[in-house]
Design a protein around this motif. Structure first.
Motif, PDB file in Angstrom:
ATOM      1  N   VAL A 196       7.336  -3.631-136.033  1.00 16.00           N
ATOM      2  CA  VAL A 196       6.377  -2.629-136.224  1.00 16.00           C
ATOM      3  C   VAL A 196       7.262  -1.290-136.941  1.00 16.00           C
ATOM      4  N   LEU A 197       6.872  -1.259-138.034  1.00 15.08           N
ATOM      5  CA  LEU A 197       7.355   0.400-138.788  1.00 15.08           C
ATOM      6  C   LEU A 197       6.740   1.317-138.368  1.00 15.08           C
ATOM      7  N   LEU A 198       7.333   2.639-138.310  1.00 14.41           N
ATOM      8  CA  LEU A 198       6.813   3.574-137.510  1.00 14.41           C
ATOM      9  C   LEU A 198       7.167   4.855-138.749  1.00 14.41           C
ATOM     10  N   ILE A 199       6.360   5.317-139.220  1.00 13.60           N
ATOM     11  CA  ILE A 199       6.421   6.203-140.488  1.00 13.60           C
ATOM     12  C   ILE A 199       5.926   7.620-140.359  1.00 13.60           C
ATOM     13  N   SER A 200       6.330   8.408-140.344  1.00 10.37           N
ATOM     14  CA  SER A 200       5.388   9.528-140.032  1.00 10.37           C
ATOM     15  C   SER A 200       6.080  10.737-140.325  1.00 10.37           C
ATOM     16  N   GLY A 201       5.607  11.823-140.126  1.00  8.80           N
ATOM     17  CA  GLY A 201       6.206  13.352-140.088  1.00  8.80           C
ATOM     18  C   GLY A 201       7.561  13.673-139.210  1.00  8.80           C
ATOM     19  N   GLY A 202       7.274  12.734-138.212  1.00  4.36           N
ATOM     20  CA  GLY A 202       8.405  13.156-137.328  1.00  4.36           C
ATOM     21  C   GLY A 202       9.098  12.104-136.750  1.00  4.36           C
ATOM     22  N   HIS A 203       8.750  10.847-137.087  1.00  2.00           N
ATOM     23  CA  HIS A 203      10.002   9.774-137.173  1.00  2.00           C
ATOM     24  C   HIS A 203       9.618   8.652-137.600  1.00  2.00           C
ATOM     25  N   CYS A 204      10.656   8.045-137.131  1.00  2.00           N
ATOM     26  CA  CYS A 204      10.763   7.051-138.920  1.00  2.00           C
ATOM     27  C   CYS A 204      11.531   5.756-137.665  1.00  2.00           C
ATOM     28  N   LEU A 205      10.525   4.859-137.106  1.00  2.00           N
ATOM     29  CA  LEU A 205      11.836   3.861-136.009  1.00  2.00           C
ATOM     30  C   LEU A 205      11.060   2.135-136.716  1.00  2.00           C
ATOM     31  N   LEU A 206      11.783   1.554-136.438  1.00  5.45           N
ATOM     32  CA  LEU A 206      12.001  -0.043-136.627  1.00  5.45           C
ATOM     33  C   LEU A 206      11.546  -0.744-134.920  1.00  5.45           C
ATOM     34  N   ALA A 207      10.602  -1.313-134.791  1.00  4.54           N
ATOM     35  CA  ALA A 207      10.940  -1.662-133.398  1.00  4.54           C
ATOM     36  C   ALA A 207       9.840  -3.281-132.919  1.00  4.54           C
ATOM     37  N   VAL A 208      10.221  -3.764-132.122  1.00  2.00           N
ATOM     38  CA  VAL A 208       9.631  -4.305-131.915  1.00  2.00           C
ATOM     39  C   VAL A 208       8.412  -4.395-130.904  1.00  2.00           C
ATOM     40  N   THR A 221      15.912   6.793-137.468  1.00  2.00           N
ATOM     41  CA  THR A 221      16.395   7.437-138.656  1.00  2.00           C
ATOM     42  C   THR A 221      17.675   8.745-137.868  1.00  2.00           C
ATOM     43  N   LEU A 222      18.800   8.655-139.526  1.00  2.00           N
ATOM     44  CA  LEU A 222      19.476   9.730-138.938  1.00  2.00           C
ATOM     45  C   LEU A 222      19.782  10.967-138.716  1.00  2.00           C
ATOM     46  N   ASP A 223      18.577  10.946-139.579  1.00  2.00           N
ATOM     47  CA  ASP A 223      18.012  13.032-139.708  1.00  2.00           C
ATOM     48  C   ASP A 223      17.058  12.770-140.729  1.00  2.00           C
ATOM     49  N   ASP A 224      16.373  12.737-141.845  1.00  2.00           N
ATOM     50  CA  ASP A 224      14.700  13.115-141.779  1.00  2.00           C
ATOM     51  C   ASP A 224      14.255  11.558-141.224  1.00  2.00           C
ATOM     52  N   ALA A 225      12.661  12.340-140.900  1.00  2.00           N
ATOM     53  CA  ALA A 225      11.947  11.384-140.704  1.00  2.00           C
ATOM     54  C   ALA A 225      10.930  11.679-142.567  1.00  2.00           C
ATOM     55  N   PRO A 226      10.854  10.169-142.886  1.00  2.00           N
ATOM     56  CA  PRO A 226      10.670  10.021-144.779  1.00  2.00           C
ATOM     57  C   PRO A 226       9.148  11.355-144.815  1.00  2.00           C
ATOM     58  N   GLY A 227       8.278  11.596-144.020  1.00  2.00           N
ATOM     59  CA  GLY A 227       6.847  12.481-143.999  1.00  2.00           C
ATOM     60  C   GLY A 227       7.776  13.451-143.689  1.00  2.00           C
ATOM     61  N   SER A 282      17.759   6.980-142.801  1.00  2.00           N
ATOM     62  CA  SER A 282      18.892   7.773-144.287  1.00  2.00           C
ATOM     63  C   SER A 282      17.922   8.511-144.934  1.00  2.00           C
ATOM     64  N   MET A 283      17.148  10.203-144.834  1.00  2.00           N
ATOM     65  CA  MET A 283      16.636  10.625-145.668  1.00  2.00           C
ATOM     66  C   MET A 283      17.072  11.522-146.731  1.00  2.00           C
ATOM     67  N   ALA A 284      18.576  12.096-146.005  1.00  2.00           N
ATOM     68  CA  ALA A 284      19.698  12.862-146.553  1.00  2.00           C
ATOM     69  C   ALA A 284      19.449  13.088-147.658  1.00  2.00           C
ATOM     70  N   GLY A 285      20.465  12.128-148.336  1.00  2.00           N
ATOM     71  CA  GLY A 285      21.103  11.407-149.311  1.00  2.00           C
ATOM     72  C   GLY A 285      19.685  11.642-150.751  1.00  2.00           C
ATOM     73  N   LEU A 286      18.693  10.836-150.194  1.00  2.00           N
ATOM     74  CA  LEU A 286      17.384  10.789-151.583  1.00  2.00           C
ATOM     75  C   LEU A 286      17.310  12.319-151.181  1.00  2.00           C
ATOM     76  N   LYS A 287      16.542  13.301-151.007  1.00  2.00           N
ATOM     77  CA  LYS A 287      16.659  14.669-150.222  1.00  2.00           C
ATOM     78  C   LYS A 287      18.002  15.256-151.755  1.00  2.00           C
ATOM     79  N   LEU A 321       9.972   5.767-154.681  1.00  2.00           N
ATOM     80  CA  LEU A 321      10.997   4.411-155.220  1.00  2.00           C
ATOM     81  C   LEU A 321      11.952   4.376-154.485  1.00  2.00           C
ATOM     82  N   GLY A 322      12.700   5.602-154.655  1.00  2.00           N
ATOM     83  CA  GLY A 322      13.599   5.133-153.808  1.00  2.00           C
ATOM     84  C   GLY A 322      14.023   5.094-152.175  1.00  2.00           C
ATOM     85  N   VAL A 323      12.584   6.522-151.376  1.00  2.00           N
ATOM     86  CA  VAL A 323      12.403   5.786-149.700  1.00  2.00           C
ATOM     87  C   VAL A 323      11.721   3.889-150.196  1.00  2.00           C
TER      88      VAL A 323
END
Ligand code: KG4
Ligand code: ZN
Length: 450
Positions: A196-208, A221-227, A282-287, A321-323
């Motif tokens: 499961v990949l959880l991508i939201s405003g507060g979280h970014c997790l890959l888990a079983v 995520t090491l910094d921001d969540a994707p949202g 990590s989203m910091a670099g893309l930002k 595309l980067g994300v």
């Protein structure tokens, strides 16, 4: 015999605060009497609780239960009534999106006030729509972690209050577990274990997801969540100044603008964490890259302070595309790890993607390409169940009810937790494997539209 702890004073105060505005004086007195009762209860009371618990576990296996779910972890006040078959009997949602958009982001005390103002109405609407009485419910499930403390507090207090008032068990819910399991409500093919990949405003997790309450965390995520990154980038791009986007969340605005791009590759983006062979994000670099492109373009085209750069659609498309590339790479490595460790049988290879950012169709197309190559079945709940809502909380309550997991008759000392990791971390195990992958090609996503 289990000994019950006395009701801590702070909790009595908490509940008083949450309910005093909601309860008429008469029932408030009865409520306080009840609190004293909990404080002073003796051995017989404990016996009663034990008997109730036993009769409850017997009932779970035999009844078609109805659970009310309450969600207030961030900026949505959500409530729903769901039954054991996964039918949504009633639902209501009050979104604070427009308010927070106008304020440049979520201000927690305001979010709390809005939850406080709306929770009663949202809950009553869901109950009315379900055409039931509170007495008909089997339990009340409420998000208690993780999230904004001030927001979580409102749902937790109101949930406890309803449980006390109608004498129902309380089911504390982990917000991310609820996101992860929502797909199981409509899709019977989603059986444990699954990725499961959880991508939201507060979280970014890959888990079983191994079971209702058992998760293995592969990356976070090491910094921001994707949202959060979508929202910040959209603000920096000043998309809100374009009427068409003014009412949309950052992610929605960027997806829409990107869909109009003439050249997805006009602005170059390097993919984050390429040299790190783990599943973290990590989203910091893309930002930072967006910021650099904007500064260059603003200078080049002499853009006014509240103006938007030319080719904004192409910049949105490049960022998106980067994300997508980054998410796809981390997921592909996760799939490879899971295969090497034999964590998910080949016949069950399923990827569930959920959370607000899972509404993004471009990202979903990228993930579909990865799933095709890795022989995974991709499942994405409908958009209204990807973003925060009461249904996912009620459904998690149903899952827990059926498994008899965490159904509390004695709930007064349950507290909110602002942060709460999902499951057991295998992040170091992933790193040890040092997995290189031949990345799935995403060129299909960058072709000019015909
Ligand atoms: O799951 P959610 O409703 O709340 C959290 O738990 O965070 O997710 C909200 C986030 C916002 O950051 C929003 O910008 C993002 O989801 N989002 C999107 C899209 N729709 C919502 N991001 C990218 N593309 C979308 N279409
Ligand atoms: Zn969420």
């Amino acid at each position: 015999m289990e000994r019950k702890r006395a009701l801590p004073e702070s909790i009595a105060k908490d509940i008083e605060e949450a309910t005093s505005s909601l309860l008429p004086k008469k029932s408030r007195d009865a409520y306080y009497k009840e609190l004293n009762y909990f404080n002073n209860r003796n051995q017989e009371n404990n016996v009663l609780v034990q008997i109730l618990k036993r009769s409850h576990s017997f009932k779970n296996l035999n009844t078609n239960a109805i659970v009310l779910g309450i969600e207030t972890s961030c900026d949505d006040t959500g409530c729903a009534v769901v039954d054991t078959n996964g039918s949504i009997l009633g639902e209501a949602l009050h979104s604070q999106q427009l308010f927070h958009l106008a304020n440049g982001g979520i201000i927690p005390p305001f979010a709390q006030d809005l939850h406080r103002q709306n929770i009663e109405n949202v809950v009553n609407t869901a109950i009315e729509q379900a055409n039931i009485r509170f007495e008909d419910l089997h339990a009340i499930a409420t998000t208690v972690k993780p999230g904004l403390p001030l927001s979580l507090t409102i749902g937790m207090k109101y949930g406890k209050y309803l449980c006390w008032r109608y004498n129902k068990p309380f089911i504390p819910i982990h917000h991310m577990e609820a996101h992860a399991l929502t797909a199981r409500m409509h899709n019977k093919h989603v059986t444990f274990p699954f990725l499961v990949l959880l991508i939201s405003g507060g979280h970014c997790l890959l888990a079983v997801a191994q079971d209702i309450d058992k998760f293995l965390l592969l990356g976070t995520t090491l910094d921001d969540a994707p949202g959060e990154a979508f929202d910040k980038v959209s603000r920096r791009m000043k998309l809100r100044n374009i009427a068409e986007y003014s009412q949309l969340s950052g992610g929605q605005a960027i997806e829409l603008a990107a869909s109009k791009a003439s050249d997805v590759l006009q602005f170059k983006f390097t993919t984050p964490l390429l040299q790190y062979k783990n599943c973290n994000f990590s989203m910091a670099g893309l930002k930072t890259q967006v910021q650099r492109h904007i500064l260059t373009e603003e200078k080049k085209h002499d853009v006014q302070p509240d103006g938007v750069i030319p080719h904004i659609n192409n910049l949105c498309a490049g960022f998106q595309l980067g994300v997508t590339r980054h998410l796809c790479q981390r997921v592909q490595r996760g799939m490879t790890f899971v295969k090497r460790e034999n964590i998910i049988p080949k016949s069950k290879q399923t990827l569930v993607v959920s959370g607000g950012v899972a509404c993004n169709n471009f990202i979903a197309k990228g993930l579909q390409l990865v799933c095709d190559e890795m022989e995974y079945y991709l499942v994405r709940p409908p958009p209204k169940l990807c973003t925060d809502n009461g249904v996912m909380i009620a459904w998690n309550g149903i899952e827990r009810w059926r498994a008899n997991l965490g159904i509390l008759h004695d709930f007064l000392d349950v507290q909110i937790e602002s942060s709460s990791p999902l499951g057991v971390s295998l992040i170091q195990d992933v790193i040890k494997h040092n997995i290189s992958c031949k990345w799935t090609k995403l060129t299909e996503l960058t072709q000019p539209r015909v």
